[in-house]
Design an enzyme around this catalytic site. Structure first.
Site, PDB file in Angstrom:
ATOM      1  CB  SER A  50      -2.888   6.172   1.754  1.00 23.79           C
ATOM      2  OG  SER A  50      -3.667   6.739   2.799  1.00 23.79           O
ATOM      3  CG  ASP A  82       0.206   2.606   0.190  1.00 23.01           C
ATOM      4  OD1 ASP A  82       0.656   1.853  -0.681  1.00 23.01           O
ATOM      5  OD2 ASP A  82      -0.634   2.247   1.054  1.00 23.01           O
ATOM      6  CG  ASP A 104      -2.786   1.263  -7.802  1.00 19.09           C
ATOM      7  OD1 ASP A 104      -2.841   0.617  -8.874  1.00 19.09           O
ATOM      8  OD2 ASP A 104      -3.422   0.951  -6.786  1.00 19.09           O
ATOM      9  CG  HIS A 184      -5.489  -3.209  -0.013  1.00 15.66           C
ATOM     10  ND1 HIS A 184      -5.698  -2.821  -1.301  1.00 15.66           N
ATOM     11  CD2 HIS A 184      -4.168  -3.021   0.234  1.00 15.66           C
ATOM     12  CE1 HIS A 184      -4.554  -2.391  -1.829  1.00 15.66           C
ATOM     13  NE2 HIS A 184      -3.606  -2.515  -0.924  1.00 15.66           N
ATOM     14  N   GLY A 185      -7.196  -5.145   3.537  1.00 16.05           N
ATOM     15  CA  GLY A 185      -8.235  -5.232   4.552  1.00 16.05           C
ATOM     16  C   GLY A 185      -8.179  -6.466   5.436  1.00 16.05           C
ATOM     17  CG  HIS A 220       0.349  -3.286  -2.359  1.00 16.12           C
ATOM     18  ND1 HIS A 220      -0.090  -2.025  -2.070  1.00 16.12           N
ATOM     19  CD2 HIS A 220       1.487  -3.136  -3.081  1.00 16.12           C
ATOM     20  CE1 HIS A 220       0.728  -1.139  -2.606  1.00 16.12           C
ATOM     21  NE2 HIS A 220       1.698  -1.781  -3.231  1.00 16.12           N
ATOM     22  CB  ALA A 222       1.859  -8.080   3.458  1.00 12.49           C
TER      23      ALA A 222
HETATM   24  P1  13P Z   1      -3.214  -4.585   4.447  1.00 17.31           P
HETATM   25  O1  13P Z   1      -4.617  -4.123   4.323  1.00 17.31           O
HETATM   26  O2  13P Z   1      -3.107  -6.069   4.313  1.00 17.31           O
HETATM   27  O3  13P Z   1      -2.534  -4.101   5.684  1.00 17.31           O
HETATM   28  O4  13P Z   1      -2.397  -3.973   3.193  1.00 17.31           O
HETATM   29  C1  13P Z   1      -1.867  -2.674   3.263  1.00 17.31           C
HETATM   30  C2  13P Z   1      -1.374  -2.201   1.954  1.00 17.31           C
HETATM   31  O5  13P Z   1      -1.225  -2.933   0.993  1.00 17.31           O
HETATM   32  C3  13P Z   1      -1.057  -0.769   1.847  1.00 17.31           C
HETATM   33  O6  13P Z   1      -0.717  -0.409   0.541  1.00 17.31           O
HETATM   34  O1  G3H Z   2      -3.804   0.039   0.661  1.00 13.81           O
HETATM   35  C1  G3H Z   2      -4.365   0.891   1.294  1.00 13.81           C
HETATM   36  C2  G3H Z   2      -3.827   1.286   2.609  1.00 13.81           C
HETATM   37  O2  G3H Z   2      -4.227   0.392   3.604  1.00 13.81           O
HETATM   38  C3  G3H Z   2      -4.212   2.710   2.904  1.00 13.81           C
HETATM   39  O3  G3H Z   2      -5.550   2.789   3.172  1.00 13.81           O
HETATM   40  O4  G3H Z   2      -6.434   4.563   1.684  1.00 13.81           O
HETATM   41  O5  G3H Z   2      -7.605   3.920   3.817  1.00 13.81           O
HETATM   42  O6  G3H Z   2      -5.441   5.185   3.892  1.00 13.81           O
HETATM   43  P1  G3H Z   2      -6.317   4.204   3.123  1.00 13.81           P
HETATM   44 ZN    ZN Z   3      -1.776  -1.520  -0.954  1.00 18.51          ZN
END
Ligand code: 13P
Ligand code: G3H
Ligand code: ZN
Length: 321
Positions: A50, A82, A104, A184-185, A220, A222
């Site tokens: 990322s 990412d 994105d 996410h999260g 995403h 997942a």
């Molecule tokens: P999670 O937070 O579910 O692991 O998703 C990660 C993700 O989508 C990274 O792009």
């Molecule tokens: O979707 C986001 C990923 O989990 C990456 O997270 O931006 O904190 O590195 P981050």
């Molecule tokens: Zn993501």
């Protein structure tokens, strides 16, 4: 083996009905754990980075770590940006040799998102790089208001099947991240909520009916947020909420069979690493050698990745298809 393109990996995954794990990396221990697990399980792999990971670790360090992973392993590995948020960041990664980037623009109106995505695709395709776009917003199931708001209405947050077709046609993007109640999260769902797998099927069908073939979709958010890891973190001093919840593995299984070819996992890696570190600290409070707590934590991440590729994504054994 040199870095691999996700396009080749997608074609094989769609044919074999398995999904590719796209695992986020920020440091050496994560890279090692993921690559070792996939190497031992003979699983093809996408390592993703990322913008925040680039800022944390320095792009040169991450690049060299991935080069090291590629040189000590035999499995196909793709390196992917990412959630790239600008053309400039995507271009930088393409110029650095990433084999895949995500642009994105999901927060933008449809036309602006498509315009930005097409700009990245045009540059990437000239430089032998694959592109993932995103349509719809990853706000989670709790924010879907049904037909009126977040349902099939075009103003909603979930990806609309017709718009997915239009987006792919306009941009020529190689894969599409969809919003179907995912987020996410570590706090994804309340109660018994699930992904909207009917919406996923509708998107897939619309793309097929439009002549775009068995088009690769990306899931995403997942992570499954395993209860055992949450409990372990809390047992050793963590304070994660009771309501921590991820995507049930059974949902991922259906998503995989429906054509979610790339499955993004970051949170579960973070949980495994944190559980390992907390346990080591709690059991050996006098320890201050980082190898003594990062080593067990790395082993925990490796076990988690092994489980994902074998039992959830079913890509184990497919490295040399
Ligand atoms: P999670 O937070 O579910 O692991 O998703 C990660 C993700 O989508 C990274 O792009
Ligand atoms: O979707 C986001 C990923 O989990 C990456 O997270 O931006 O904190 O590195 P981050
Ligand atoms: Zn993501």
């Amino acid at each position: 083996m040199p870095l691999t393109h996700t396009k080749e990996l997608f074609a094989k995954a769609l044919k074999g009905k398995y999904a590719l794990g796209a695992f986020n990396v920020n440091n050496m221990e994560l890279v090692q754990a993921i690559v070792e697990a996939c190497e031992e399980e003979k699983a093809p792999l996408i390592l993703q980075i990322s913008k925040g990971a680039r800022q944390y670790a320095n792009p040169v360090y991450l690049k060299k770590l991935i080069e090291a992973a590629v040189s000590v392993s035999n499995i196909p590995i793709a390196v992917h940006l990412d959630h790239g948020d600008t053309f400039e960041l995507c271009k930088q990664c393409i110029d650095e040799g990433f084999t895949s980037v995500m642009i994105d623009g999901s927060h933008l109106p449809f036309d602006k998102n498509a315009e930005l995505c097409k700009r990245v695709v045009d540059y990437a395709h000239k430089h032998n790089c694959v592109v993932e776009g995103e349509l719809g917003q990853l706000v989670g199931a709790q924010h879907d208001d049904g037909e009126e708001g977040g349902g099939y209405s075009k103003g909603g947050v979930y990806t609309h099947p017709d718009e997915a077709v239009e987006f792919v046609k306009q941009t020529n993007v190689d894969s599409l991240a969809v919003a179907i109640g995912n987020s996410h999260g570590a706090y994804k769902f309340k109660g018994t909520q699930h992904l909207n797998l009917e919406r996923l099927k509708a998107i897939k069908k619309a793309l097929l009916d439009a002549g775009l073939g068995d088009y690769p979709l990306v899931l995403h958010g997942a992570s499954s947020v395993p209860k055992a890891l949450v409990q372990e973190i809390n047992q050793y001093g963590g304070k994660l909420g009771e309501d921590a919840a991820g995507v049930p593995e059974a949902d991922i299984e259906i998503a995989r069979r429906t054509g979610c070819t790339k499955v993004n996992i970051d949170t579960d890696l973070r949980l495994a690493l944190t559980a390992g570190i907390r346990k080591a600290f709690a059991e050996n409070p006098k320890e201050f050698d980082p190898r003594k707590y990062l080593g067990p934590a790395r082993a925990k991440v490796k076990d988690l990745v092994r489980h994902k590729v074998k039992n959830v994504l079913c890509c184990a054994g497919h490295a040399f298809d």
